[in-house]
Design a protein around this motif. Structure first.
Motif, PDB file in Angstrom:
ATOM      1  N   UNK A   1       0.808  -1.256   0.048  1.00 30.02           N
ATOM      2  CA  UNK A   1      -0.048   0.028   0.051  1.00 30.02           C
ATOM      3  C   UNK A   1       0.878   1.150  -0.224  1.00 30.02           C
ATOM      4  N   UNK A   2       1.770   1.314   0.842  1.00 29.19           N
ATOM      5  CA  UNK A   2       2.741   2.653   0.861  1.00 29.19           C
ATOM      6  C   UNK A   2       3.461   2.874  -0.236  1.00 29.19           C
ATOM      7  N   UNK A   3       4.287   1.773  -0.831  1.00 29.91           N
ATOM      8  CA  UNK A   3       4.922   1.862  -2.263  1.00 29.91           C
ATOM      9  C   UNK A   3       4.009   2.194  -3.273  1.00 29.91           C
ATOM     10  N   UNK A   4       2.721   1.708  -3.349  1.00 29.00           N
ATOM     11  CA  UNK A   4       1.755   1.955  -4.424  1.00 29.00           C
ATOM     12  C   UNK A   4       1.328   3.518  -4.317  1.00 29.00           C
ATOM     13  N   UNK A   5       0.891   3.953  -3.063  1.00 27.49           N
ATOM     14  CA  UNK A   5       0.525   5.225  -2.753  1.00 27.49           C
ATOM     15  C   UNK A   5       1.512   6.481  -3.211  1.00 27.49           C
ATOM     16  N   UNK A   6       2.624   6.107  -2.585  1.00 28.72           N
ATOM     17  CA  UNK A   6       3.825   6.775  -3.013  1.00 28.72           C
ATOM     18  C   UNK A   6       4.169   7.134  -4.249  1.00 28.72           C
ATOM     19  N   UNK A   7       4.068   6.122  -5.027  1.00 34.18           N
ATOM     20  CA  UNK A   7       4.443   6.152  -6.594  1.00 34.18           C
ATOM     21  C   UNK A   7       3.403   6.886  -7.071  1.00 34.18           C
ATOM     22  N   UNK A   8       2.114   6.737  -6.970  1.00 37.43           N
ATOM     23  CA  UNK A   8       0.991   7.331  -7.503  1.00 37.43           C
ATOM     24  C   UNK A   8       1.000   8.791  -7.259  1.00 37.43           C
ATOM     25  N   UNK A   9       1.051   9.183  -6.068  1.00 33.93           N
ATOM     26  CA  UNK A   9       1.057  10.688  -5.641  1.00 33.93           C
ATOM     27  C   UNK A   9       2.568  11.307  -6.300  1.00 33.93           C
ATOM     28  N   UNK A  10       3.542  10.772  -5.932  1.00 31.42           N
ATOM     29  CA  UNK A  10       4.707  11.516  -6.203  1.00 31.42           C
ATOM     30  C   UNK A  10       4.964  11.543  -7.932  1.00 31.42           C
ATOM     31  N   UNK A  11       4.622  10.578  -8.503  1.00 31.44           N
ATOM     32  CA  UNK A  11       4.729  10.544  -9.935  1.00 31.44           C
ATOM     33  C   UNK A  11       3.988  11.610 -10.742  1.00 31.44           C
ATOM     34  N   UNK A  12       2.630  11.735 -10.328  1.00 37.09           N
ATOM     35  CA  UNK A  12       1.660  12.689 -11.047  1.00 37.09           C
ATOM     36  C   UNK A  12       1.771  13.769 -10.417  1.00 37.09           C
ATOM     37  N   UNK A  13       1.870  13.976  -8.842  1.00 38.04           N
ATOM     38  CA  UNK A  13       2.050  15.663  -8.485  1.00 38.04           C
ATOM     39  C   UNK A  13       2.986  16.093  -8.318  1.00 38.04           C
ATOM     40  N   UNK A  14       4.433  15.385  -8.308  1.00 38.98           N
ATOM     41  CA  UNK A  14       5.480  15.937  -8.039  1.00 38.98           C
ATOM     42  C   UNK A  14       6.626  15.709  -9.237  1.00 38.98           C
ATOM     43  N   UNK A  15       6.852  14.632  -9.381  1.00 40.36           N
ATOM     44  CA  UNK A  15       7.895  14.090 -10.516  1.00 40.36           C
ATOM     45  C   UNK A  15       7.597  14.831 -11.891  1.00 40.36           C
ATOM     46  N   UNK A  16       6.458  14.740 -12.491  1.00 43.11           N
ATOM     47  CA  UNK A  16       6.080  15.121 -13.826  1.00 43.11           C
ATOM     48  C   UNK A  16       5.965  16.821 -13.838  1.00 43.11           C
ATOM     49  N   UNK A  17       5.460  17.501 -12.810  1.00 48.98           N
ATOM     50  CA  UNK A  17       5.485  18.822 -12.614  1.00 48.98           C
ATOM     51  C   UNK A  17       6.773  19.195 -12.472  1.00 48.98           C
ATOM     52  N   UNK A  18       7.696  18.567 -11.828  1.00 52.35           N
ATOM     53  CA  UNK A  18       8.904  19.248 -11.526  1.00 52.35           C
ATOM     54  C   UNK A  18       9.827  19.144 -12.972  1.00 52.35           C
ATOM     55  N   UNK A  19       9.737  18.110 -13.629  1.00 47.03           N
ATOM     56  CA  UNK A  19      10.302  18.064 -14.890  1.00 47.03           C
ATOM     57  C   UNK A  19       9.861  18.910 -15.807  1.00 47.03           C
ATOM     58  N   UNK A  20       8.611  19.283 -15.885  1.00 52.14           N
ATOM     59  CA  UNK A  20       8.120  20.106 -16.839  1.00 52.14           C
ATOM     60  C   UNK A  20       8.450  21.844 -16.510  1.00 52.14           C
ATOM     61  N   UNK A  21       9.001  21.988 -15.130  1.00 55.61           N
ATOM     62  CA  UNK A  21       9.250  23.338 -15.035  1.00 55.61           C
ATOM     63  C   UNK A  21      10.548  23.726 -15.463  1.00 55.61           C
TER      64      UNK A  21
END
Length: 253
Positions: free
Chosen positions: A172-192
């Motif tokens: 659960x922790x790994x799945x939730x972390x991956x979903x949240x960080x990928x969509x809300x942090x990693x991609x917006x950070x790369x796009x900045x």
């Protein structure tokens, strides 16, 4: 039908789906009301930077936060079964693991799609009732229909991705972390990152999903339109879910 009934009982007999649904409703309607109040209180001076209240803004609570909560709920429907060993009993009752996963995905996905489209119209109604008279309000659906009818499509595909990730990582922790960080942090950070971000954004899956819903064009150097972005995200979803189907049949429960 037996598998569908079993998955429905699993979904409705635990507390987390009910709590997640309540949170999604509160976020969708609460943020719509908040944005409408802010827009209305900004006054009659749009030249001074008053916020615009449109369909995308009114439904931001559904798209931005509500779907994320539903993705977490979808991932938990898989990871919780692995955690408590329920998945073994399920596979003993239904040896066809692919059927089990497809049924679970269809049930949670259709529920999420129906819930989000209902909340989208309710959020627009709340925004109209509170801030519809504001000078910068534009809550007519003319030219903005994709921001509404695209929401259930967006929600369903996100649920498919979340369940696929849940099957692949099982925790659960790994799945939730991956979903949240990928969509809300990693991609917006790369796009900045300036020109690099504008060039790489068209190839990021969640950025393509957002591009499909967006009424106005973003600053990225898109090589295709909104429907091309939808096809791109569908292909990404198919890859993740296809990998989940392979792994669920190859690994021990």
């Amino acid at each position: 039908m037996g598998v569908l009934a079993a998955e429905r009982i699993k979904l409705t007999s635990t507390r987390s789906p009910w709590w997640c649904t309540a949170i999604v409703v509160a976020l969708a309607l609460g943020l719509a009301a908040l944005f409408a109040i802010v827009t209305k209180s900004a006054g009659d001076n749009p030249a001074d930077g008053a916020p615009t209240l449109d369909v995308s803004t009114a439904t931001a609570g559904v798209v931005g936060f509500g779907v994320m909560v539903l993705m977490i709920m979808a991932a938990l429907t898989v990871t919780s079964e692995y955690r408590f060993g329920v998945i073994r009993t399920t596979f003993q009752a239904v040896p066809n693991r692919t059927k089990v996963l497809l049924t679970k995905t269809a049930l949670v996905g259709v529920f999420s799609a129906v819930l989000t489209i209902i909340l989208a119209f309710l959020a627009i109604g709340v925004a109209k009732a509170i801030g519809g008279s504001a000078p910068t309000a534009n809550l007519t659906l003319d030219g903005q229909w994709r921001a509404v009818y695209g929401i259930p499509i967006y929600a369903f595909l996100m649920i498919v991705v979340a369940i696929g990730v849940g099957v692949l990582v099982r925790q659960s922790a790994a799945a939730i972390s991956l979903i949240v960080l990928w969509s809300l942090l990693i991609e917006p950070l790369l796009g900045a990152f300036g020109s690099f971000g504008r060039n790489v954004a068209p190839f990021l899956p969640f950025q393509n999903a957002s591009h499909f819903l967006a009424v106005s064009e973003s600053g990225a150097n898109w090589h295709w339109g909104p429907w091309g972005s939808l096809l791109y995200f569908v292909a990404f979803t198919a890859i993740v879910y296809g990998a989940a189907l392979i792994m669920i049949n190859q690994r021990d429960a």
